[in-house]
Design a protein around this motif. Structure first.
Motif, PDB file in Angstrom:
ATOM      1  N   VAL A 214       0.826  -1.206   0.000  1.00 60.93           N
ATOM      2  CA  VAL A 214       0.000   0.000   0.000  1.00 60.93           C
ATOM      3  C   VAL A 214       0.861   1.257   0.000  1.00 60.93           C
ATOM      4  N   LEU A 215       0.279   2.341  -0.481  1.00 62.23           N
ATOM      5  CA  LEU A 215       0.954   3.629  -0.453  1.00 62.23           C
ATOM      6  C   LEU A 215       1.239   4.040   0.991  1.00 62.23           C
ATOM      7  N   GLU A 216       2.308   4.786   1.174  1.00 66.30           N
ATOM      8  CA  GLU A 216       2.722   5.179   2.519  1.00 66.30           C
ATOM      9  C   GLU A 216       1.619   5.929   3.259  1.00 66.30           C
ATOM     10  N   SER A 217       0.846   6.712   2.536  1.00 64.55           N
ATOM     11  CA  SER A 217      -0.216   7.493   3.169  1.00 64.55           C
ATOM     12  C   SER A 217      -1.348   6.627   3.722  1.00 64.55           C
ATOM     13  N   PHE A 218      -1.392   5.330   3.344  1.00 62.97           N
ATOM     14  CA  PHE A 218      -2.407   4.407   3.844  1.00 62.97           C
ATOM     15  C   PHE A 218      -1.828   3.474   4.912  1.00 62.97           C
ATOM     16  N   GLY A 219      -0.611   3.743   5.337  1.00 60.73           N
ATOM     17  CA  GLY A 219       0.115   2.801   6.174  1.00 60.73           C
ATOM     18  C   GLY A 219      -0.394   2.660   7.588  1.00 60.73           C
ATOM     19  N   GLY A 220      -1.351   3.466   7.998  1.00 60.59           N
ATOM     20  CA  GLY A 220      -1.851   3.380   9.365  1.00 60.59           C
ATOM     21  C   GLY A 220      -2.831   2.248   9.602  1.00 60.59           C
ATOM     22  N   VAL A 221      -3.244   1.563   8.556  1.00 60.42           N
ATOM     23  CA  VAL A 221      -4.237   0.501   8.704  1.00 60.42           C
ATOM     24  C   VAL A 221      -3.697  -0.638   9.562  1.00 60.42           C
ATOM     25  N   ARG A 222      -4.555  -1.176  10.440  1.00 60.23           N
ATOM     26  CA  ARG A 222      -4.212  -2.348  11.238  1.00 60.23           C
ATOM     27  C   ARG A 222      -4.897  -3.564  10.634  1.00 60.23           C
ATOM     28  N   ILE A 223      -4.210  -4.685  10.620  1.00 60.80           N
ATOM     29  CA  ILE A 223      -4.828  -5.948  10.212  1.00 60.80           C
ATOM     30  C   ILE A 223      -4.832  -6.847  11.441  1.00 60.80           C
ATOM     31  N   LEU A 224      -6.026  -7.217  11.877  1.00 58.01           N
ATOM     32  CA  LEU A 224      -6.216  -7.878  13.155  1.00 58.01           C
ATOM     33  C   LEU A 224      -6.910  -9.222  12.993  1.00 58.01           C
ATOM     34  N   LYS A 225      -6.588 -10.135  13.881  1.00 59.86           N
ATOM     35  CA  LYS A 225      -7.269 -11.428  13.907  1.00 59.86           C
ATOM     36  C   LYS A 225      -8.629 -11.274  14.583  1.00 59.86           C
ATOM     37  N   ALA A 226      -9.668 -11.851  13.998  1.00 63.47           N
ATOM     38  CA  ALA A 226     -10.976 -11.875  14.640  1.00 63.47           C
ATOM     39  C   ALA A 226     -10.836 -12.550  16.002  1.00 63.47           C
ATOM     40  N   SER A 227     -11.501 -12.015  17.024  1.00 64.21           N
ATOM     41  CA  SER A 227     -11.263 -12.490  18.388  1.00 64.21           C
ATOM     42  C   SER A 227     -12.386 -13.342  18.970  1.00 64.21           C
ATOM     43  N   LEU A 228     -13.528 -13.430  18.286  1.00 72.28           N
ATOM     44  CA  LEU A 228     -14.679 -14.126  18.868  1.00 72.28           C
ATOM     45  C   LEU A 228     -14.837 -15.559  18.383  1.00 72.28           C
ATOM     46  N   GLY A 229     -13.979 -15.994  17.476  1.00 70.12           N
ATOM     47  CA  GLY A 229     -14.056 -17.371  16.990  1.00 70.12           C
ATOM     48  C   GLY A 229     -15.405 -17.694  16.395  1.00 70.12           C
ATOM     49  N   ASN A 230     -15.905 -18.914  16.682  1.00 70.94           N
ATOM     50  CA  ASN A 230     -17.165 -19.332  16.062  1.00 70.94           C
ATOM     51  C   ASN A 230     -18.404 -18.787  16.762  1.00 70.94           C
ATOM     52  N   LYS A 231     -18.207 -17.890  17.745  1.00 74.25           N
ATOM     53  CA  LYS A 231     -19.356 -17.265  18.420  1.00 74.25           C
ATOM     54  C   LYS A 231     -19.704 -15.898  17.823  1.00 74.25           C
ATOM     55  N   ALA A 232     -18.882 -15.393  16.905  1.00 82.96           N
ATOM     56  CA  ALA A 232     -19.073 -14.029  16.388  1.00 82.96           C
ATOM     57  C   ALA A 232     -20.434 -13.864  15.723  1.00 82.96           C
ATOM     58  N   GLY A 233     -20.846 -14.833  14.931  1.00 85.44           N
ATOM     59  CA  GLY A 233     -22.125 -14.731  14.229  1.00 85.44           C
ATOM     60  C   GLY A 233     -23.305 -14.674  15.174  1.00 85.44           C
ATOM     61  N   LEU A 234     -23.262 -15.496  16.235  1.00 85.20           N
ATOM     62  CA  LEU A 234     -24.346 -15.479  17.223  1.00 85.20           C
ATOM     63  C   LEU A 234     -24.442 -14.120  17.900  1.00 85.20           C
ATOM     64  N   LEU A 235     -23.287 -13.626  18.371  1.00 88.47           N
ATOM     65  CA  LEU A 235     -23.283 -12.357  19.092  1.00 88.47           C
ATOM     66  C   LEU A 235     -23.664 -11.191  18.192  1.00 88.47           C
ATOM     67  N   GLY A 236     -23.202 -11.247  16.940  1.00 90.71           N
ATOM     68  CA  GLY A 236     -23.549 -10.177  16.008  1.00 90.71           C
ATOM     69  C   GLY A 236     -25.005 -10.162  15.652  1.00 90.71           C
ATOM     70  N   ALA A 237     -25.585 -11.338  15.433  1.00 90.35           N
ATOM     71  CA  ALA A 237     -27.023 -11.408  15.136  1.00 90.35           C
ATOM     72  C   ALA A 237     -27.830 -10.890  16.328  1.00 90.35           C
ATOM     73  N   ALA A 238     -27.445 -11.310  17.531  1.00 93.85           N
ATOM     74  CA  ALA A 238     -28.159 -10.845  18.723  1.00 93.85           C
ATOM     75  C   ALA A 238     -28.045  -9.342  18.900  1.00 93.85           C
ATOM     76  N   SER A 239     -26.876  -8.781  18.512  1.00 93.78           N
ATOM     77  CA  SER A 239     -26.652  -7.347  18.721  1.00 93.78           C
ATOM     78  C   SER A 239     -27.555  -6.491  17.854  1.00 93.78           C
ATOM     79  N   LEU A 240     -28.225  -7.068  16.870  1.00 93.64           N
ATOM     80  CA  LEU A 240     -29.186  -6.318  16.068  1.00 93.64           C
ATOM     81  C   LEU A 240     -30.300  -5.748  16.949  1.00 93.64           C
ATOM     82  N   TYR A 241     -30.524  -6.380  18.105  1.00 95.45           N
ATOM     83  CA  TYR A 241     -31.548  -5.893  19.039  1.00 95.45           C
ATOM     84  C   TYR A 241     -30.978  -4.928  20.079  1.00 95.45           C
ATOM     85  N   PHE A 242     -29.633  -4.853  20.153  1.00 92.97           N
ATOM     86  CA  PHE A 242     -29.021  -4.084  21.229  1.00 92.97           C
ATOM     87  C   PHE A 242     -28.524  -2.707  20.780  1.00 92.97           C
ATOM     88  N   SER A 243     -28.442  -2.462  19.471  1.00 92.97           N
ATOM     89  CA  SER A 243     -27.862  -1.200  18.997  1.00 92.97           C
ATOM     90  C   SER A 243     -28.866  -0.063  19.099  1.00 92.97           C
TER      91      SER A 243
END
Length: 292
Positions: free
Chosen positions: A263-292
């Motif tokens: 990437v161009l130097e001006s875009f260098g601040g981006v972080r690339i991170l590992k997802a932290s919720l494993g196979n529970k992310a979909g459940l929690l994200g779907a449920a959060s549709l009611y919490f936002s």
């Protein structure tokens, strides 16, 4: 508020009771049996949800396929779940249980889960990609899913990264034909026929298989090429990567280093991170549709 959340995947379906703090109770996982088709998948879901009916106030469903979130139906699903396109999930589940139902695409749901409870929590804007059978994507802007004009934005797996190629492993030359876990296994099998999945590949690398390490390095180059394009288009604060192979910290670090080199130097601040919720992310994200 207690939400009965389900995450319908091509291989397994997960169910649990979720609350606003991200706790999951009565977590269960069972085979989706997706090869038997959409109606069968829905019948199995209804049977399992029945055990949660008295413990929940509402129901949230994360599912493979393109989703019309307003109508709660499947706009398009590939052959991983035959006869799933057009399935009116919300209507079917509401008619059965008489409770509010919300439906979301699985990668969007995972992104929402990471935004509220996981690696995306510090960021208002980020991209989320999952590397598995294909490559799924989600765009989070101001902590909400950006859906696009037709509600299906984020099909990152269908970027044309090799437009002059014909087909790869029977697939059109999209990003996912080169950067998915399926692509990695296909490449690895050419070097070692025993490499039937990601676990076998990395077990052999840990034992000093340099040929497979070179295969993984070539695959990382494909992953990074797509991510670099997305960085230049969206200028995100972070990109969260998930999927089985991305559970390994060293692999995510290699992907980040390779992407930064592109990437161009001006875009260098981006972080690339590992997802932290494993196979529970979909459940929690779907449920959060009611919490936002």
């Amino acid at each position: 508020m207690k939400i009965a959340a389900a995450d319908i995947g091509g291989t397994h379906t997960k169910i649990g009771i979720c609350d606003e703090l991200g706790a999951i109770e009565r977590f269960r996982e069972f085979p989706t049996e997706s090869h038997l088709g959409g109606p069968h998948v829905m019948n199995r879901l209804l049977e399992r949800l029945a055990a949660y009916d008295e413990q929940c106030d509402a129901i949230a469903i994360s599912t493979a396929g393109q989703v019309d979130t307003e109508k709660g139906r499947i706009v398009f699903a590939n052959d991983n779940i035959p006869n799933y396109t057009g399935t009116a999930i919300r209507e079917i589940v509401e008619n059965r249980f008489g409770k509010p139902v919300k439906v979301e695409n699985d990668v969007n749901a995972a992104a929402l889960g990471e935004a509220r409870f996981g690696a995306g929590e510090p960021y208002r804007d980020f991209l989320c990609l999952t590397f598995g059978t294909g490559v799924g994507g989600a765009i989070v802007m101001d902590r909400r899913i950006y859906r696009g004009a037709d509600g299906v934005a984020g099909e990152f797996g269908h970027l044309f990264t090799h437009p002059l190629s014909e087909t790869v492993g029977g697939r059109k030359p999209y990003y996912e034909a080169y950067a998915s876990t399926t692509a990695l296994v296909r490449m690895a099998k050419e070097a070692d026929s025993e490499c039937v999945d990601g676990k076998a590949i990395f077990d052999k690398i840990k034992r000093g298989n340099d040929a497979l390490l070179r295969v993984v390095d070539a695959w990382i180059a494909e992953v990074a090429a797509g991510l670099a394009s997305l960085v230049h288009i969206f200028n995100p604060s972070a990109i969260i990567v998930g999927g089985g192979v991305m559970e390994q910290d060293f692999l995510v670090r290699m992907v980040e280093e390779r992407t930064r080199s592109l990437v161009l130097e001006s875009f260098g601040g981006v972080r690339i991170l590992k997802a932290s919720l494993g196979n529970k992310a979909g459940l929690l994200g779907a449920a959060s549709l009611y919490f936002s």
